[in-house]
Design an enzyme around this catalytic site. Structure first.
Site, short mmCIF file in Angstrom:
data_model
loop_
_atom_site.label_atom_id
_atom_site.label_comp_id
_atom_site.label_asym_id
_atom_site.label_seq_id
_atom_site.Cartn_x
_atom_site.Cartn_y
_atom_site.Cartn_z
N LEU A 134 41.47 5.85 -32.26
CA LEU A 134 40.88 4.71 -32.97
C LEU A 134 41.79 3.50 -32.91
O LEU A 134 41.33 2.37 -32.70
CB LEU A 134 40.59 5.08 -34.42
CG LEU A 134 39.90 3.98 -35.23
CD1 LEU A 134 38.52 3.66 -34.65
CD2 LEU A 134 39.76 4.37 -36.70
N GLU A 146 58.26 -10.45 -49.08
CA GLU A 146 56.95 -10.79 -48.56
C GLU A 146 56.18 -11.54 -49.64
O GLU A 146 55.88 -10.98 -50.69
CB GLU A 146 56.20 -9.53 -48.14
CG GLU A 146 54.85 -9.84 -47.55
CD GLU A 146 54.21 -8.63 -46.91
OE1 GLU A 146 52.97 -8.63 -46.78
OE2 GLU A 146 54.94 -7.70 -46.56
N ASP A 163 67.37 -2.90 -45.51
CA ASP A 163 65.98 -3.13 -45.91
C ASP A 163 65.48 -2.06 -46.87
O ASP A 163 65.68 -0.87 -46.64
CB ASP A 163 65.07 -3.14 -44.68
CG ASP A 163 65.25 -4.38 -43.83
OD1 ASP A 163 65.75 -5.39 -44.36
OD2 ASP A 163 64.90 -4.35 -42.64
N ILE A 195 63.42 -11.53 -40.17
CA ILE A 195 63.63 -10.31 -40.94
C ILE A 195 64.33 -9.23 -40.13
O ILE A 195 65.08 -8.43 -40.67
CB ILE A 195 62.29 -9.80 -41.51
CG1 ILE A 195 61.66 -10.87 -42.41
CG2 ILE A 195 62.49 -8.51 -42.29
CD1 ILE A 195 62.57 -11.36 -43.52
N GLY A 196 64.11 -9.18 -38.83
CA GLY A 196 64.82 -8.17 -38.04
C GLY A 196 64.20 -7.90 -36.70
O GLY A 196 64.79 -8.20 -35.66
N HIS A 217 51.28 -10.68 -40.57
CA HIS A 217 50.25 -9.69 -40.31
C HIS A 217 48.98 -10.32 -39.75
O HIS A 217 48.04 -9.62 -39.37
CB HIS A 217 49.93 -8.91 -41.58
CG HIS A 217 51.12 -8.21 -42.14
ND1 HIS A 217 51.88 -8.74 -43.16
CD2 HIS A 217 51.73 -7.05 -41.78
CE1 HIS A 217 52.89 -7.91 -43.42
NE2 HIS A 217 52.81 -6.89 -42.61
N GLU A 251 65.96 -5.50 -32.30
CA GLU A 251 65.63 -4.07 -32.42
C GLU A 251 64.78 -3.51 -31.28
O GLU A 251 63.90 -2.67 -31.51
CB GLU A 251 64.95 -3.80 -33.76
CG GLU A 251 65.75 -4.28 -34.95
CD GLU A 251 65.02 -4.07 -36.28
OE1 GLU A 251 64.07 -3.27 -36.32
OE2 GLU A 251 65.41 -4.71 -37.27
N HIS A 267 65.43 -6.64 -47.70
CA HIS A 267 64.07 -7.14 -47.52
C HIS A 267 63.10 -6.21 -48.22
O HIS A 267 63.21 -4.99 -48.14
CB HIS A 267 63.71 -7.21 -46.03
CG HIS A 267 62.27 -7.58 -45.79
ND1 HIS A 267 61.77 -8.81 -46.13
CD2 HIS A 267 61.22 -6.87 -45.30
CE1 HIS A 267 60.48 -8.85 -45.84
NE2 HIS A 267 60.13 -7.69 -45.35
#
Length: 753
Positions: free
Chosen positions: A21, A664, A598, A430-431, A693, A483, A640
């Site tokens: 999915l 956030e 984090d 943030i990373g 997002h 990362e 974070h």
């Protein structure tokens, strides 16, 4: 008389055993698959799920648990409660996805965690102008599909009380539960239609009732179910609770005319014998843990079921909650050792346990003696396995003192950290950066043996160099390495820590198409070697600007793992904290001046009832401070936090004592800053100024407006500028455009000061 089933589950995974999915939905978003193709795949997934549950021996199978994105969003669509801003989108499917993800012109709904799990749902927005209207097409269609396959189908819907309690009021301060009387007729209409379509039972999920509820809320729930159970044309109603005890809500619901109540006997401790009305109910006993992956103690579960027999009208065996939260099957795991495998049960295995217990209940334990013997043998080997008890780790924990989780006062640390020479409104991310095609190709090639480790590391170092160069080009102030070497922010560390096992295919849904593979914490935790130092120091060698060390905190590692159930969570958290502490000290020793630890999941493990929360907050804050207090004052500690309703844990955030906390905040419009101000928070803070997002690129003025709003609550010397989460899931082009606008907005607002 209504047929009383004996074995069921409250829900099932929907992403597909091989994440079919996820791949299909993302192909639809990218324009590679049309709506008809997506629908065909979804129909096939549903068929496979239902038939496997029926063939395993369940005599009641949940349907309408499938979702393209989120079941709460599905409920909003069913009730005509999608936000007005998506109303102009012609396609039903595109309107649905716009509410979930947003687009170039439409902001998405907020997203937050589903109770205390790692699943995240879309928060419906209810305004005074919201006019509820029933659209039952999805649930009716899935019921029709299931019945055509000869499935003993039980439709599942989110209940009206939970829907309103989990929604967000927009444009009014009136409690949303005041609008329950508007929803009950829609549910009544739905029940009539389901009965007409052949449903014998309907499951109405009311997990919100396991949290602290006042008498008015419980009375409202009782009135709603009095009305629904009083309908002449309807299926039998099963009110399902999970994630805790119903408490005072149990006798209230039991006093209504509903035929069944599902109770979580893993996370909850309801005493059924004290509720006389249950003697007239079909009780669905959740004795198989639907959230964790440990094999059920069948003897103990059967004993629990035995104690209920005199307290209920009839009894069924079930999972404690939906199997949405666990992987599909152990059959997909080939690299797991025999002993560990014997201790585990994923979705397929849990269904088998439910059926075994149901058989024992109806036909006697002797009919399934072999299954019970295997469960006992597994428990015995687990109790004696040496990996569960590391003497060195235990001795180090025993030697901790009250001063170990402490740092110098914030003012002294600020003075020492002034050597970083950062501008006001410093910019950072943030990373994580996008997982590019090159990263995915290299990772797949290494997995298939097409390239060796040296070639893989060479390619990842090239990705790090590209990310550092991009950040310098964009003029960000504090950099990250991006990362590229990390497939997941928890699994990466789990693979390097003793006491963890990382699965090959243990995927579960986090939100939408986002899937994660929670590692299994089965033993005592120890760090054998540095985990990140080589990557961070390489990135730092490429720039004169500070590069942040990037670590995942102990609470998040626990929250996003399947954790051993044979010792307190606090003990496991402190073991992980010591491993992270050692890594922060090594990063500092290698010349890294900023280390981010984090804790995006701090809120997720918070117990649902207030009486249980102080104990959790004490040990979770203590674990973070233990992890971060080994460095000197001159090393700046960042953290974070995301997906959280921070008001409930705001004092705990202050107690973390991180020098800078990024939060956030974009979807919630900076609301968290007022909460921080109210508790006297006086450390650095970076409220996310745009929502990662969503695929939309925020404009310079939009970001600048967010910064100006933030400056009303946070002094300029403490405000940082950053997105609201990592950038791993976004595309490179949109990331570069968004970050360019972020930097330009920061410069614009600096010039206004």
């Amino acid at each position: 008389m209504t047929f009383s089933f004996t074995a069921t589950v409250l829900g099932s995974p929907r992403i597909g055993p091989n994440r079919e999915l996820k791949k299909a939905v993302e192909s639809y978003w990218a324009g590679r698959l049309d709506a008809e193709g997506l629908d065909a795949l979804a129909r096939d997934l549903r068929r496979r799920t239902w038939t496997s549950l029926r063939d395993a021996g369940l005599d009641s199978v949940p349907v309408n648990t499938f979702s393209y994105y989120d079941h709460v969003l599905d409920t909003a669509a069913m009730l005509g409660a999608l936000p007005d801003r998506v109303a102009g989108i012609e396609s039903d499917l595109d309107r649905y996805f716009a509410a979930a993800r947003g687009n170039d012109t439409v902001a998405p709904l907020e997203m937050t965690r589903w109770f205390d799990t790692n699943y995240h749902y879309l928060v419906p927005e209810i305004s005074p102008t919201t006019t509820f209207a029933l659209d039952p097409s999805k649930v009716l269609r899935e019921l029709e599909e299931a019945r055509a396959l000869d499935i003993p189908a039980r439709p599942v819907v989110v209940g009206p009380v939970t829907f309103l309690l989990l929604s967000k009021a927009v444009g009014s301060d009136a409690p949303l539960l005041d609008r329950l009387d508007e929803l009950v007729p829609l549910y009544a209409d739905l029940l009539g239609r389901l009965a007409g379509a052949g449903a014998d039972w309907v499951q109405i999920d009311e997990p919100a009732l396991v949290a602290d509820r006042n008498p008015k809320e419980i009375a409202a729930a009782k009135r709603a179910y009095d009305r629904l159970s009083g309908l002449e044309l309807r299926p039998a109603i099963l009110v399902a609770s999970y994630f805790g005890s119903l408490g005072d809500a149990l006798p209230a619901i039991a006093s209504t005319g509903v035929e069944g109540i599902a109770i979580d006997l893993v996370a909850g401790s309801d005493t059924l014998a004290t509720v006389p009305d249950l003697t007239r109910k079909h009780v669905v006993a959740g004795v198989v843990d639907g959230r964790n992956i440990w094999r059920t103690d069948l003897d103990a579960a059967l004993a629990s079921l035995g104690t209920l027999l005199g307290s209920t009208g009839s009894l069924a065996v079930s999972t404690s909650c939906s199997l949405l939260h666990v992987p599909y099957t152990l059959d997909a795991e080939t690299g797991i050792d025999k002993a560990l495998r014997s201790w585990l049960a994923f979705g397929t295995e849990k269904v088998r346990e439910v059926v075994t217990l149901g058989t024992a209940l109806t036909s006697g334990r002797e009919s399934v003696d072999d299954e019970f013997a295997l469960a006992r043998a597994a428990a015995s080997t687990r109790n004696t396995d040496r990996r569960l008890h590391d003497a060195t780790v235990r001795a180090r924990l025993d030697a901790l003192t009250a001063s170990d989780p402490g740092r110098s006062p914030a003012a002294e640390r600020r003075e020492a950290q002034s050597a970083l020479s950062l501008p006001v409104l410093p910019t950072t991310t943030i990373g994580s950066y996008p997982q590019t095609t090159q990263i995915r190709v290299a990772r797949a090639a290494r997995r298939k043996g097409e390239i060796d480790e040296a070639e893989y590391l060479k390619r990842m170092r090239a990705e790090v160099a590209d990310v550092v160069a991009l950040q310098e080009k964009l003029d960000l102030d504090v950099l990250v390495h991006g990362e590229p070497e990390r497939n997941d922010m928890v699994q990466y560390f789990a693979e390097q820590l003793d006491g963890f096992f990382a699965t090959d295919n243990g995927w579960v849904q986090s939100y939408g198409s986002r899937c994660v593979r929670p590692p299994i914490l089965y033993g005592d935790v120890r760090r054998s070697n540095p985990m990140t130092v080589e990557w961070i120091t390489y990135a730092q060698s490429l720039t004169q600007r500070p590069v942040k060390g990037m670590l995942t905190g102990p609470v998040t590692i626990l929250a996003w793992s399947f954790v051993r159930d044979d010792q307190p969570l606090a003990d496991s958290a402190n073991q992980v904290a010591l491993a992270i502490r050692d890594e922060t000290v090594d990063l500092q020793g290698a010349g890294i001046r900023i280390v981010q630890v984090d804790e995006p999941a701090l809120r997720e493990l918070l117990p649902l009832r207030a009486a249980d929360q102080p104990g959790y907050l004490d040990w979770s804050v203590g674990a973070f401070r233990l992890a971060t207090s080994g460095v000197s004052d001159s090393t700046q500690i960042h953290t974070h936090l995301c997906y959280s309703e921070f008001g409930e844990v705001i004092e705990a955030i202050a107690r973390l004592d991180a020098d800078v906390t990024s939060i956030e905040a974009a979807r919630s419009h900076m609301e968290v800053l007022d909460d921080l101000s109210a508790v006297g928070f006086d450390l650095g803070v970076g409220p996310g100024v745009y929502d990662i997002h969503s695929p939309r690129v925020p404009g310079v003025e939009e970001i600048a407006a967010s910064l100006r709003e933030a400056l009303k609550a946070v002094p300029v010397e403490r405000l940082w500028v950053n997105p609201d989460c990592g950038l791993k899931t976004r595309g490179p082009a949109e990331v570069e455009a968004s970050l360019r606008n972020l930097v330009d907005a920061a410069k614009l607002v600096r010039a206004e000061l």
